[in-house]
Design a protein around this motif. Structure first.
Motif, mmCIF file in Angstrom:
data_model
loop_
_atom_site.group_PDB
_atom_site.id
_atom_site.type_symbol
_atom_site.label_atom_id
_atom_site.label_comp_id
_atom_site.label_asym_id
_atom_site.label_seq_id
_atom_site.Cartn_x
_atom_site.Cartn_y
_atom_site.Cartn_z
ATOM 1 N N GLY A 272 0.931 2.583 -11.387
ATOM 2 C CA GLY A 272 0.297 1.341 -11.803
ATOM 3 C C GLY A 272 0.593 0.125 -10.940
ATOM 4 O O GLY A 272 0.100 -0.968 -11.224
ATOM 5 N N ASP A 273 1.417 0.286 -9.892
ATOM 6 C CA ASP A 273 1.696 -0.842 -9.002
ATOM 7 C C ASP A 273 0.467 -1.156 -8.154
ATOM 8 O O ASP A 273 -0.210 -0.245 -7.676
ATOM 9 C CB ASP A 273 2.882 -0.528 -8.088
ATOM 10 C CG ASP A 273 4.205 -0.509 -8.843
ATOM 11 O OD1 ASP A 273 4.566 -1.562 -9.400
ATOM 12 O OD2 ASP A 273 4.846 0.555 -8.887
ATOM 13 N N VAL A 274 0.194 -2.431 -7.944
ATOM 14 C CA VAL A 274 -0.983 -2.860 -7.196
ATOM 15 C C VAL A 274 -0.567 -3.342 -5.811
ATOM 16 O O VAL A 274 0.185 -4.308 -5.667
ATOM 17 C CB VAL A 274 -1.736 -3.982 -7.942
ATOM 18 C CG1 VAL A 274 -3.011 -4.363 -7.187
ATOM 19 C CG2 VAL A 274 -2.092 -3.532 -9.357
ATOM 20 N N LEU A 275 -1.075 -2.664 -4.776
ATOM 21 C CA LEU A 275 -0.781 -2.978 -3.382
ATOM 22 C C LEU A 275 -2.069 -3.423 -2.685
ATOM 23 O O LEU A 275 -3.163 -3.137 -3.171
ATOM 24 C CB LEU A 275 -0.226 -1.746 -2.650
ATOM 25 C CG LEU A 275 0.722 -0.795 -3.394
ATOM 26 C CD1 LEU A 275 1.091 0.373 -2.484
ATOM 27 C CD2 LEU A 275 1.975 -1.521 -3.851
ATOM 28 N N THR A 276 -1.928 -4.090 -1.547
ATOM 29 C CA THR A 276 -3.133 -4.421 -0.771
ATOM 30 C C THR A 276 -3.715 -3.165 -0.159
ATOM 31 O O THR A 276 -4.932 -3.019 -0.035
ATOM 32 C CB THR A 276 -2.807 -5.431 0.344
ATOM 33 O OG1 THR A 276 -1.785 -4.883 1.190
ATOM 34 C CG2 THR A 276 -2.321 -6.746 -0.236
ATOM 35 N N CYS A 277 -2.847 -2.239 0.259
ATOM 36 C CA CYS A 277 -3.269 -0.934 0.770
ATOM 37 C C CYS A 277 -2.032 -0.039 0.773
ATOM 38 O O CYS A 277 -0.902 -0.536 0.713
ATOM 39 C CB CYS A 277 -3.910 -1.042 2.153
ATOM 40 S SG CYS A 277 -2.768 -1.052 3.543
ATOM 41 N N PRO A 278 -2.199 1.279 0.840
ATOM 42 C CA PRO A 278 -1.036 2.170 0.764
ATOM 43 C C PRO A 278 -0.110 2.063 1.962
ATOM 44 O O PRO A 278 1.022 2.544 1.909
ATOM 45 C CB PRO A 278 -1.666 3.565 0.680
ATOM 46 C CG PRO A 278 -3.015 3.418 1.288
ATOM 47 C CD PRO A 278 -3.461 2.041 0.924
ATOM 48 N N LEU A 279 -0.571 1.420 3.058
ATOM 49 C CA LEU A 279 0.254 1.290 4.250
ATOM 50 C C LEU A 279 1.122 0.033 4.221
ATOM 51 O O LEU A 279 1.986 -0.137 5.072
ATOM 52 C CB LEU A 279 -0.634 1.278 5.503
ATOM 53 C CG LEU A 279 -1.617 2.437 5.649
ATOM 54 C CD1 LEU A 279 -2.335 2.354 6.993
ATOM 55 C CD2 LEU A 279 -0.915 3.779 5.507
ATOM 56 N N VAL A 280 0.859 -0.836 3.258
ATOM 57 C CA VAL A 280 1.667 -2.055 3.072
ATOM 58 C C VAL A 280 2.221 -1.992 1.658
ATOM 59 O O VAL A 280 1.563 -2.392 0.699
ATOM 60 C CB VAL A 280 0.826 -3.330 3.282
ATOM 61 C CG1 VAL A 280 1.718 -4.569 3.188
ATOM 62 C CG2 VAL A 280 0.119 -3.293 4.625
ATOM 63 N N GLN A 281 3.432 -1.482 1.524
ATOM 64 C CA GLN A 281 3.947 -1.125 0.202
ATOM 65 C C GLN A 281 4.707 -2.270 -0.460
ATOM 66 O O GLN A 281 5.895 -2.197 -0.767
ATOM 67 C CB GLN A 281 4.767 0.151 0.329
ATOM 68 C CG GLN A 281 3.878 1.313 0.777
ATOM 69 C CD GLN A 281 4.602 2.622 1.015
ATOM 70 O OE1 GLN A 281 5.817 2.704 0.911
ATOM 71 N NE2 GLN A 281 3.851 3.661 1.352
ATOM 72 N N ILE A 282 3.927 -3.327 -0.722
ATOM 73 C CA ILE A 282 4.400 -4.498 -1.445
ATOM 74 C C ILE A 282 3.597 -4.582 -2.733
ATOM 75 O O ILE A 282 2.363 -4.614 -2.701
ATOM 76 C CB ILE A 282 4.197 -5.789 -0.626
ATOM 77 C CG1 ILE A 282 4.933 -5.694 0.710
ATOM 78 C CG2 ILE A 282 4.666 -7.012 -1.415
ATOM 79 C CD1 ILE A 282 4.575 -6.796 1.690
ATOM 80 N N SER A 283 4.283 -4.600 -3.870
ATOM 81 C CA SER A 283 3.606 -4.653 -5.159
ATOM 82 C C SER A 283 3.447 -6.096 -5.624
ATOM 83 O O SER A 283 4.401 -6.865 -5.637
ATOM 84 C CB SER A 283 4.393 -3.863 -6.210
ATOM 85 O OG SER A 283 3.811 -4.037 -7.499
ATOM 86 N N TYR A 284 2.214 -6.431 -6.025
ATOM 87 C CA TYR A 284 1.940 -7.780 -6.524
ATOM 88 C C TYR A 284 1.896 -7.800 -8.047
ATOM 89 O O TYR A 284 1.542 -8.810 -8.655
ATOM 90 C CB TYR A 284 0.618 -8.281 -5.941
ATOM 91 C CG TYR A 284 0.736 -8.572 -4.463
ATOM 92 C CD1 TYR A 284 1.003 -9.848 -3.991
ATOM 93 C CD2 TYR A 284 0.623 -7.539 -3.528
ATOM 94 C CE1 TYR A 284 1.152 -10.097 -2.633
ATOM 95 C CE2 TYR A 284 0.761 -7.779 -2.164
ATOM 96 C CZ TYR A 284 1.029 -9.063 -1.724
ATOM 97 O OH TYR A 284 1.183 -9.309 -0.378
ATOM 98 N N GLY A 285 2.278 -6.683 -8.652
ATOM 99 C CA GLY A 285 2.303 -6.576 -10.102
ATOM 100 C C GLY A 285 1.948 -5.170 -10.528
ATOM 101 O O GLY A 285 1.576 -4.331 -9.703
ATOM 102 N N ASN A 286 2.056 -4.902 -11.813
ATOM 103 C CA ASN A 286 1.766 -3.571 -12.338
ATOM 104 C C ASN A 286 0.749 -3.687 -13.467
ATOM 105 O O ASN A 286 0.946 -4.481 -14.410
ATOM 106 C CB ASN A 286 3.050 -2.907 -12.848
ATOM 107 C CG ASN A 286 2.860 -1.440 -13.186
ATOM 108 O OD1 ASN A 286 2.135 -1.088 -14.107
ATOM 109 N ND2 ASN A 286 3.511 -0.566 -12.425
ATOM 110 N N VAL A 287 -0.326 -2.912 -13.379
ATOM 111 C CA VAL A 287 -1.410 -3.015 -14.359
ATOM 112 C C VAL A 287 -1.013 -2.521 -15.745
ATOM 113 O O VAL A 287 -1.741 -2.744 -16.707
ATOM 114 C CB VAL A 287 -2.663 -2.242 -13.888
ATOM 115 C CG1 VAL A 287 -3.358 -2.986 -12.765
ATOM 116 C CG2 VAL A 287 -2.314 -0.825 -13.470
ATOM 117 N N LEU A 288 0.131 -1.869 -15.844
ATOM 118 C CA LEU A 288 0.618 -1.451 -17.159
ATOM 119 C C LEU A 288 1.367 -2.580 -17.848
ATOM 120 O O LEU A 288 1.649 -2.498 -19.049
ATOM 121 C CB LEU A 288 1.522 -0.223 -17.024
ATOM 122 C CG LEU A 288 0.893 1.026 -16.397
ATOM 123 C CD1 LEU A 288 1.894 2.179 -16.389
ATOM 124 C CD2 LEU A 288 -0.388 1.429 -17.121
#
Length: 347
Positions: A272-288
């Motif tokens: 559920g983590d939201v990233l800009t893309c899978p190659l930049v693994q920074i989470s801007y929040g979790n949809v859960l």
């Protein structure tokens, strides 16, 4: 670009309802100057049969834990639709490890008559019967990952003997079922000859080749020699001029080549983590834990994400790489929370 666009959108004549969100997206972006979501990469599992030596998802799924449930996936897609999304790309891990029957249920709940649905897979365990079921459930496009036309080279790169034959067989099954199909390959430093061969192969097969740029995350985090260099930009742009080649930056609501990460395209992990893309693994929040709309707005407040770039920022924008990617090397575990990232937390 226009030849590629026409070829890519040609199959949409079988799904005329998709034109509605497409037109809305273009108007919102071009006329109203609003940020609008176009594509969501939605991981349904972190499990995989293969052991690709370049796997970017490797560190994302080391912690374990339950993956998104079918009802949760349905709810998440509702939130994506509300933000303008017209395309959902099911990925992983290996999506087929959820089982074809469950995948068909998931696809059926994505309103496939109104939106584009694709699935990225190694082709492992696919049969003509399974492909038929996926198509009947509403799947539009099957994306098969291939790294070389040489079976030994491909099998070595993905860590699974016989995998190359599986892809070729799955390609044949998909074409026989008249399912839209394309091949995926990773472009990294010094494999341009292989990409040329794959382009020729796709031209003969009349299928697209989707190019992915080498990741600095996952198993290649310490493999700097594989990262694309400045001279590779010339090759990359040359590849993209071929009518049977596309990249995430190829088609946007802006109607120009542009890196869509965090703007028109997002990646949601199987947790559920939201990233800009899978190659930049920074989470801007979790949809859960919070609404996607708020997470998307948080992304769009980051200056480097708002800035336009004609190619992949992760691979070719050195300022982006130094500011967003390099600081993550000091953190253990993935994804890194944006609230802890030294260059984002104060935004």
């Amino acid at each position: 670009m226009w030849r590629s666009l026409i070829a890519h959108l040609g199959f949409m004549r079988y799904k005329p309802k998709v034109i509605i969100p497409l037109v809305k997206g273009v108007i919102s972006k071009k006329v109203l100057k609003r940020m609008v979501l176009r594509t969501v990469d939605l991981a349904v599992t972190g499990d995989c049969h293969y052991r690709c030596e370049f796997c970017s998802a490797y560190t994302l799924y080391r912690k374990g834990g339950p993956y998104l449930s079918v009802p949760q996936i349905h709810r998440i897609w509702e939130e994506c639709r509300a933000l303008g999304a017209m395309h959902v790309n099911l990925t992983g891990g290996e999506p087929l490890m959820r089982g074809v029957e469950e995948l068909c249920v998931i696809i059926g709940q994505l309103f496939p008559s109104k939106y584009l649905v694709s699935l990225v897979t190694s082709g492992f365990s696919l049969t003509s019967e399974k492909i038929r079921k996926l198509k009947e459930s509403g799947l539009d496009t099957l994306q098969l990952s291939i790294e070389s036309l040489d079976p030994d080279v491909h099998d070595h790169l993905v860590g699974f003997k016989g995998s190359h034959g599986t892809i070729i067989e799955s390609l044949r099954y998909a074409k026989e079922a008249k399912l839209n199909v394309c091949l995926n390959a990773v472009f990294y430093h010094d494999n341009s000859r292989e990409i040329h061969r794959l382009i020729d192969f796709c031209k003969k097969q009349k299928v697209f080749l989707v190019l992915n740029t080498a990741s600095s995350e996952g198993k290649w985090a310490a493999q700097g020699h594989n990262r694309l260099q400045k001279k590779d930009i010339v090759l990359f742009e040359r590849f993209l001029r071929a009518p049977y080649v596309r990249h995430d930056s190829s088609m946007n609501y802006s109607l120009k080549r542009e890196c869509p990460g965090g703007k028109e395209r997002i990646h949601i992990t199987a947790y559920g983590d939201v990233l800009t893309c899978p190659l930049v693994q920074i989470s801007y929040g979790n949809v859960l834990n919070e609404p996607l709309a708020g997470i998307y707005q948080r992304m769009n407040a980051v200056p480097l994400l708002k800035r336009s770039c004609s190619l992949c920022k992760h691979a070719f924008d050195e300022e982006y790489y130094q500011t967003m990617i390099q600081p993550c090397q000091d953190f253990q575990g993935r994804p890194v929370s944006c609230t802890e990232h030294p260059c984002i937390r104060s935004v």
